[in-house]
Design a protein around this motif. Structure first.
Motif, PDB file in Angstrom:
ATOM      1  N   THR A 163       1.016  -1.493   0.082  1.00  0.00           N
ATOM      2  CA  THR A 163      -0.093   0.011   0.498  1.00  0.00           C
ATOM      3  C   THR A 163       0.894   1.162   0.036  1.00  0.00           C
ATOM      4  O   THR A 163       1.789   0.774   0.582  1.00  0.00           O
ATOM      5  N   THR A 164       0.700   2.346  -0.505  1.00  0.00           N
ATOM      6  CA  THR A 164       1.585   3.818  -0.679  1.00  0.00           C
ATOM      7  C   THR A 164       1.049   4.073   0.670  1.00  0.00           C
ATOM      8  O   THR A 164       1.531   5.299   0.982  1.00  0.00           O
ATOM      9  N   LEU A 165       0.166   4.059   1.566  1.00  0.00           N
ATOM     10  CA  LEU A 165       0.564   4.518   2.969  1.00  0.00           C
ATOM     11  C   LEU A 165       1.860   3.838   4.144  1.00  0.00           C
ATOM     12  O   LEU A 165       1.284   4.672   4.666  1.00  0.00           O
ATOM     13  N   SER A 166       2.102   3.141   3.180  1.00  0.00           N
ATOM     14  CA  SER A 166       3.268   2.815   3.821  1.00  0.00           C
ATOM     15  C   SER A 166       4.428   3.704   4.145  1.00  0.00           C
ATOM     16  O   SER A 166       5.418   4.106   4.646  1.00  0.00           O
ATOM     17  N   GLU A 167       4.786   4.518   2.244  1.00  0.00           N
ATOM     18  CA  GLU A 167       4.911   5.418   2.118  1.00  0.00           C
ATOM     19  C   GLU A 167       4.554   7.001   2.836  1.00  0.00           C
ATOM     20  O   GLU A 167       5.081   8.199   3.747  1.00  0.00           O
ATOM     21  N   ARG A 168       3.110   7.205   2.557  1.00  0.00           N
ATOM     22  CA  ARG A 168       2.955   8.655   3.028  1.00  0.00           C
ATOM     23  C   ARG A 168       2.273   8.343   4.500  1.00  0.00           C
ATOM     24  O   ARG A 168       2.628   9.777   4.937  1.00  0.00           O
ATOM     25  N   VAL A 169       2.013   7.880   5.346  1.00  0.00           N
ATOM     26  CA  VAL A 169       1.878   7.470   6.600  1.00  0.00           C
ATOM     27  C   VAL A 169       3.313   8.316   6.968  1.00  0.00           C
ATOM     28  O   VAL A 169       3.152   9.684   7.903  1.00  0.00           O
ATOM     29  N   PRO A 170       4.476   7.796   6.890  1.00  0.00           N
ATOM     30  CA  PRO A 170       5.654   8.581   8.201  1.00  0.00           C
ATOM     31  C   PRO A 170       5.521   9.765   7.323  1.00  0.00           C
ATOM     32  O   PRO A 170       5.603  11.035   7.325  1.00  0.00           O
ATOM     33  N   ALA A 171       5.668  10.582   5.573  1.00  0.00           N
ATOM     34  CA  ALA A 171       5.983  11.214   6.004  1.00  0.00           C
ATOM     35  C   ALA A 171       5.386  13.168   6.134  1.00  0.00           C
ATOM     36  O   ALA A 171       5.882  13.467   6.382  1.00  0.00           O
ATOM     37  N   HIS A 172       3.555  11.984   5.840  1.00  0.00           N
ATOM     38  CA  HIS A 172       2.806  13.299   6.223  1.00  0.00           C
ATOM     39  C   HIS A 172       3.640  13.822   8.094  1.00  0.00           C
ATOM     40  O   HIS A 172       3.189  14.288   8.185  1.00  0.00           O
ATOM     41  N   LEU A 173       4.151  12.213   8.927  1.00  0.00           N
ATOM     42  CA  LEU A 173       3.933  12.674  10.634  1.00  0.00           C
ATOM     43  C   LEU A 173       5.573  13.624  10.301  1.00  0.00           C
ATOM     44  O   LEU A 173       6.329  13.229  11.355  1.00  0.00           O
ATOM     45  N   GLU A 174       6.007  12.921   9.285  1.00  0.00           N
ATOM     46  CA  GLU A 174       7.551  13.314   8.919  1.00  0.00           C
ATOM     47  C   GLU A 174       8.613  13.034  10.183  1.00  0.00           C
ATOM     48  O   GLU A 174       9.644  13.186  10.235  1.00  0.00           O
ATOM     49  N   GLN A 175       8.891  11.446   9.373  1.00  0.00           N
ATOM     50  CA  GLN A 175       9.236   9.696  10.000  1.00  0.00           C
ATOM     51  C   GLN A 175       9.607   9.407   9.267  1.00  0.00           C
ATOM     52  O   GLN A 175       9.012   9.053   8.015  1.00  0.00           O
ATOM     53  N   PRO A 176      10.258   8.641   9.440  1.00  0.00           N
ATOM     54  CA  PRO A 176      11.488   7.761   7.882  1.00  0.00           C
ATOM     55  C   PRO A 176      10.263   6.314   7.422  1.00  0.00           C
ATOM     56  O   PRO A 176      10.382   5.938   6.729  1.00  0.00           O
ATOM     57  N   ASP A 177       9.637   6.010   8.683  1.00  0.00           N
ATOM     58  CA  ASP A 177       9.397   4.513   8.383  1.00  0.00           C
ATOM     59  C   ASP A 177       7.630   4.724   9.405  1.00  0.00           C
ATOM     60  O   ASP A 177       7.577   5.841  10.321  1.00  0.00           O
ATOM     61  N   ALA A 178       6.764   3.414   9.414  1.00  0.00           N
ATOM     62  CA  ALA A 178       5.927   3.343   9.863  1.00  0.00           C
ATOM     63  C   ALA A 178       6.214   3.014  11.406  1.00  0.00           C
ATOM     64  O   ALA A 178       5.654   3.389  12.394  1.00  0.00           O
ATOM     65  N   GLU A 179       6.796   1.593  11.474  1.00  0.00           N
ATOM     66  CA  GLU A 179       7.566   1.480  13.183  1.00  0.00           C
ATOM     67  C   GLU A 179       8.128   3.277  13.741  1.00  0.00           C
ATOM     68  O   GLU A 179       7.813   3.411  14.690  1.00  0.00           O
ATOM     69  N   ALA A 180       8.214   3.646  12.945  1.00  0.00           N
ATOM     70  CA  ALA A 180       9.139   5.094  13.717  1.00  0.00           C
ATOM     71  C   ALA A 180       7.781   6.397  14.016  1.00  0.00           C
ATOM     72  O   ALA A 180       7.478   6.385  14.946  1.00  0.00           O
ATOM     73  N   VAL A 181       6.356   5.902  13.280  1.00  0.00           N
ATOM     74  CA  VAL A 181       5.325   6.289  13.669  1.00  0.00           C
ATOM     75  C   VAL A 181       4.587   5.732  14.930  1.00  0.00           C
ATOM     76  O   VAL A 181       4.605   6.230  16.090  1.00  0.00           O
ATOM     77  N   LEU A 182       4.650   4.593  15.034  1.00  0.00           N
ATOM     78  CA  LEU A 182       4.287   3.789  15.550  1.00  0.00           C
ATOM     79  C   LEU A 182       5.219   4.192  16.845  1.00  0.00           C
ATOM     80  O   LEU A 182       4.066   4.369  18.153  1.00  0.00           O
ATOM     81  N   THR A 183       6.884   4.050  16.952  1.00  0.00           N
ATOM     82  CA  THR A 183       7.371   3.876  18.404  1.00  0.00           C
ATOM     83  C   THR A 183       6.821   5.783  18.839  1.00  0.00           C
ATOM     84  O   THR A 183       6.933   5.584  20.179  1.00  0.00           O
ATOM     85  N   GLY A 184       6.467   6.781  17.868  1.00  0.00           N
ATOM     86  CA  GLY A 184       5.920   8.076  18.419  1.00  0.00           C
ATOM     87  C   GLY A 184       4.536   8.144  19.409  1.00  0.00           C
ATOM     88  O   GLY A 184       4.803   8.080  20.280  1.00  0.00           O
ATOM     89  N   ILE A 185       3.410   7.027  18.717  1.00  0.00           N
ATOM     90  CA  ILE A 185       2.373   7.692  18.978  1.00  0.00           C
ATOM     91  C   ILE A 185       2.508   5.989  20.581  1.00  0.00           C
ATOM     92  O   ILE A 185       1.717   7.551  21.285  1.00  0.00           O
ATOM     93  N   TYR A 186       3.067   5.657  20.634  1.00  0.00           N
ATOM     94  CA  TYR A 186       3.781   4.590  21.374  1.00  0.00           C
ATOM     95  C   TYR A 186       4.500   4.976  22.807  1.00  0.00           C
ATOM     96  O   TYR A 186       3.974   5.400  24.247  1.00  0.00           O
ATOM     97  N   THR A 187       5.185   6.528  22.719  1.00  0.00           N
ATOM     98  CA  THR A 187       5.823   6.824  23.657  1.00  0.00           C
ATOM     99  C   THR A 187       5.250   8.174  24.033  1.00  0.00           C
ATOM    100  O   THR A 187       6.237   8.268  25.044  1.00  0.00           O
ATOM    101  N   GLY A 188       4.516   9.005  23.207  1.00  0.00           N
ATOM    102  CA  GLY A 188       4.005  10.379  23.349  1.00  0.00           C
ATOM    103  C   GLY A 188       4.138  11.316  22.593  1.00  0.00           C
ATOM    104  O   GLY A 188       4.629  12.506  22.685  1.00  0.00           O
TER     105      GLY A 188
END
Length: 336
Positions: free
Chosen positions: A186-211
């Motif tokens: 899915t293109t969301l693999s690139e779109r999601v982290p790009a929107h939140l200025e993160q390198p990848d989706a796992e970095a987004v998850l980590t950011g949400i998890y840690t606050g």
């Protein structure tokens, strides 16, 4: 019609939500005497005392804007309190007692805030309103005055796709599953982290998890997913279709409960999700509604919901069509 002198306060109307509370004071002939905005008043978030504090601040602000004494009780005869968080009869009972005890108005008309959305967008006193923003809800008034509403408490009340927050979480989930092998590409693999200025989706998850990334920012991903769906992403399309079907399911249920299958019912769509340019999403909602209400007219709300609260009050006192048109023009043309 109200027997108050022209220009005297007749309706105190609130649209209270999870982020802000809008209030207006209007006369029986449709003149907006005052308008104000204060903080949130959803009792599910700020508690009963927090709700009363917000409403009290709103009363002080709007009477000040109208150049009237904020200490006078009642402020006017009719109060319309369209508030988020009135989802069950127990909510209505609790809030009615608390608000009535404050004495701001002689009459207390208490409604879920979705009723304000519905009335703000309809040309008559009946119709259906759907709010799809962070969450989702639906409320309806039939031609005979009967009403229909839903608990709208997400999964525990049977909501399969409860709004933009759900869609945003789904966007992150699809991106993560594509990366770890549980899901398809899915293109969301690139779109999601790009929107939140993160390198990848796992970095987004980590950011949400840690606050380090506020959880509320996941709502922004609803638009990201809808954009991906409009561009042909298969998995995003499936998620968008689920939400569209849930919108239509709410409306169909309201239509059937109020026997409006053959009526030219206006269906008012309010909330940020409906701003999407995803044509297929809008078409799917319309097609789902027209399955049971072929004469239904879908309307995108272009007025502040507090207008609906004011119109509910003016309807209750038998205001003239001229008065209804006057307050609509005033509140649609200007921002708080």
């Amino acid at each position: 019609m109200s027997d108050l002198p022209a220009g005297e306060p007749a309706v105190l109307a609130f649209d209270g939500g999870s982020t802000k509370t809008d209030v207006v004071l209007v006369s029986g002939d449709g003149v907006v005497l005052g308008r104000a905005r204060v903080g949130p008043s959803n009792h599910q978030l700020v508690g009963l005392e927090g709700m009363l504090t917000a409403l009290s601040e709103a009363v002080t602000a709007v009477t000040g804007a109208a150049h009237r004494s904020g200490g006078a009780r009642p402020v006017c005869p009719t109060g319309v309190y369209c508030l988020a968080g009135i989802d069950l009869p127990v909510d209505e009972e609790k809030l009615a007692l608390a608000i009535g005890a404050e004495g701001w108005t002689d009459q207390v008309i208490l409604r879920n805030d979705t009723f304000a959305v519905s009335r703000a967008g309809t040309t008559s006193s009946w119709g259906i309103g759907v709010v799809c923003g962070t969450g989702m809800n639906c409320a309806a008034v039939g031609p005979d005055g009967r009403t229909a509403r839903f608990p709208a408490l997400a999964e525990i009340s049977g909501d399969f796709a409860p709004g933009g927050a759900w869609l945003g979480v789904r966007a992150l989930g699809l991106a993560l599953r594509a990366g770890d092998g549980r899901g398809g590409p899915t293109t969301l693999s690139e779109r999601v982290p790009a929107h939140l200025e993160q390198p990848d989706a796992e970095a987004v998850l980590t950011g949400i998890y840690t606050g380090t990334i506020p959880y509320g920012r996941l709502f922004e991903l609803a638009r990201v997913l809808l954009d991906a769906a409009a561009d042909g992403d298969v998995l995003a399309r499936e998620a968008a279709d689920m939400l569209a079907d849930e919108v239509a399911a709410f409306v169909r249920a309201a239509v059937i409960r109020l026997d409006m299958q053959d009526e030219p019912v206006e269906v008012v769509l309010g909330g940020g999700v409906f701003d999407t340019k995803d044509v297929v999403f809008h078409e799917r909602v319309a097609a789902g509604v027209h399955q049971v209400a072929p004469r239904a007219v879908l309307v995108r709300l272009d007025a502040p919901p507090v207008l609906g609260a004011a119109l509910i009050g003016l309807d209750a006192i038998g205001a003239t069509p001229t008065a209804l048109a006057s307050v609509r023009d005033a509140l649609t043309a200007t921002a708080p």
